[in-house]
Design a protein around this motif. Structure first.
Motif, PDB file in Angstrom:
ATOM      1  N   PRO A  72     -10.775 -24.719 -24.240  1.00 21.78           N
ATOM      2  CA  PRO A  72      -9.922 -23.781 -23.727  1.00 21.78           C
ATOM      3  C   PRO A  72      -9.916 -22.443 -24.584  1.00 21.78           C
ATOM      4  N   ASP A  73     -10.338 -22.444 -25.974  1.00 18.95           N
ATOM      5  CA  ASP A  73     -10.013 -21.308 -26.788  1.00 18.95           C
ATOM      6  C   ASP A  73     -11.156 -20.412 -26.421  1.00 18.95           C
ATOM      7  N   LEU A  74     -12.205 -20.895 -26.097  1.00 15.16           N
ATOM      8  CA  LEU A  74     -13.500 -20.122 -25.671  1.00 15.16           C
ATOM      9  C   LEU A  74     -13.105 -19.231 -24.293  1.00 15.16           C
ATOM     10  N   GLN A  75     -12.500 -19.945 -23.253  1.00 19.37           N
ATOM     11  CA  GLN A  75     -11.935 -19.641 -21.913  1.00 19.37           C
ATOM     12  C   GLN A  75     -11.120 -18.483 -22.238  1.00 19.37           C
ATOM     13  N   GLU A  76     -10.069 -18.721 -23.220  1.00 16.89           N
ATOM     14  CA  GLU A  76      -9.136 -17.536 -23.409  1.00 16.89           C
ATOM     15  C   GLU A  76      -9.757 -16.396 -24.253  1.00 16.89           C
ATOM     16  N   LYS A  77     -10.802 -16.562 -25.073  1.00 17.37           N
ATOM     17  CA  LYS A  77     -11.488 -15.351 -25.603  1.00 17.37           C
ATOM     18  C   LYS A  77     -12.066 -14.694 -24.465  1.00 17.37           C
ATOM     19  N   PHE A  78     -12.681 -15.438 -23.636  1.00 20.66           N
ATOM     20  CA  PHE A  78     -13.606 -14.671 -22.388  1.00 20.66           C
ATOM     21  C   PHE A  78     -12.458 -13.769 -21.562  1.00 20.66           C
ATOM     22  N   ARG A  79     -11.483 -14.541 -21.186  1.00 17.41           N
ATOM     23  CA  ARG A  79     -10.491 -13.883 -20.310  1.00 17.41           C
ATOM     24  C   ARG A  79      -9.695 -12.538 -21.205  1.00 17.41           C
ATOM     25  N   GLN A  80      -9.499 -12.748 -22.587  1.00 15.87           N
ATOM     26  CA  GLN A  80      -9.047 -11.563 -23.020  1.00 15.87           C
ATOM     27  C   GLN A  80     -10.152 -10.558 -23.265  1.00 15.87           C
TER      28      GLN A  80
END
Length: 187
Positions: A153-161
Motif C-alpha cells: 500500500p505504501d508503494l501504491q500511494e507513492k505511485f499515486r502521488q
C-alpha cells in the motif's frame, strides 16, 4: 522546463495539442543490468482517452526486461484479457545519452516514446515515466512494475502521488488486478 523530445517533435511536425509534460530525470545511478528479469505490471496512470475508456477492463501483465550488449532495453509484454486471449508485444527501447532513459517507436500505435526509469528498488519495484508523442499530441503514461503481483500500500500511494504530480487525474491512477500468465509460445 519542457522535455526536449516534445519541443523537437513539435518543431518538426507542428503541434495541434500539447499537454503539459515535465522534464523528469531518470533515477541517479541507474544500473541497466539489475533491471533484468521478470516484472509484473501492477499500476498504470494516464489521462489518455484510450486508457480512460478501457481502464475498468484492464488487468495486470508480465513484462520481461533484458539489457542488450549495446545498452538498449529489450521489453516483452504479455497480458491475458478476460476471455483468455493473450496479447503480446515486444519493443526494443534504445538507450540515450542519459542512463535510465530510453526511446522507442511503437509501430503498432504509430507513436514515439521517451521512457525514463524514475524510481527503482531492483528487487522490489520500478516506476517509469513515459511521454508518448503522436501527430503532435503528447500524453504522459506512468507505469508501476513489481517483482511480485502484490504492491505494498505504501508503494501504491507513492505511485499515486507521483502520477498526480505529473498531471494524471487521481481517477486515472489504477492499480491493476492480478492476472493469469499467458502460456508460453511454443516454437
Amino acid at each position: 522546463m519542457r522535455n526536449a523530445l516534445p519541443i523537437l517533435v513539435c518543431a518538426l511536425v507542428g503541434c495541434t495539442h500539447v499537454l503539459a509534460v515535465l522534464d523528469i530525470a531518470p533515477m541517479a545511478d541507474f544500473d541497466l543490468q539489475r533491471i533484468s528479469g521478470r516484472w509484473y505490471l501492477v499500476g498504470f496512470a494516464t489521462n489518455a482517452e484510450w486508457f480512460v475508456s478501457r481502464k475498468a477492463l484492464m488487468r495486470g501483465g508480465v513484462v520481461m526486461m533484458w539489457p542488450t550488449p549495446d545498452g538498449d532495453l529489450d521489453l516483452h509484454i504479455s497480458n491475458m484479457n478476460a476471455t483468455g486471449f493473450c496479447w503480446r508485444i515486444s519493443q526494443l527501447a534504445s538507450k540515450t545519452e542519459t542512463p535510465g532513459r530510453f526511446y522507442y517507436r511503437n509501430e503498432l500505435w504509430q507513436n514515439d516514446n521517451d521512457m525514463r526509469i524514475v524510481d527503482i528498488v531492483y528487487d522490489t519495484y520500478a516506476i517509469d515515466y513515459t511521454i508518448k508523442a503522436k501527430d503532435g499530441v503528447f500524453e504522459v503514461l506512468n507505469t508501476l512494475y513489481s517483482r511480485t503481483w502484490e504492491a505494498h500500500p505504501d508503494l501504491q500511494e507513492k505511485f499515486r502521488q507521483f502520477s498526480i504530480h505529473t498531471g494524471v487525474l487521481p481517477e486515472n491512477v489504477v492499480m491493476l488486478e492480478k492476472n493469469a500468465d499467458c502460456p508460453e509460445v511454443l516454437s
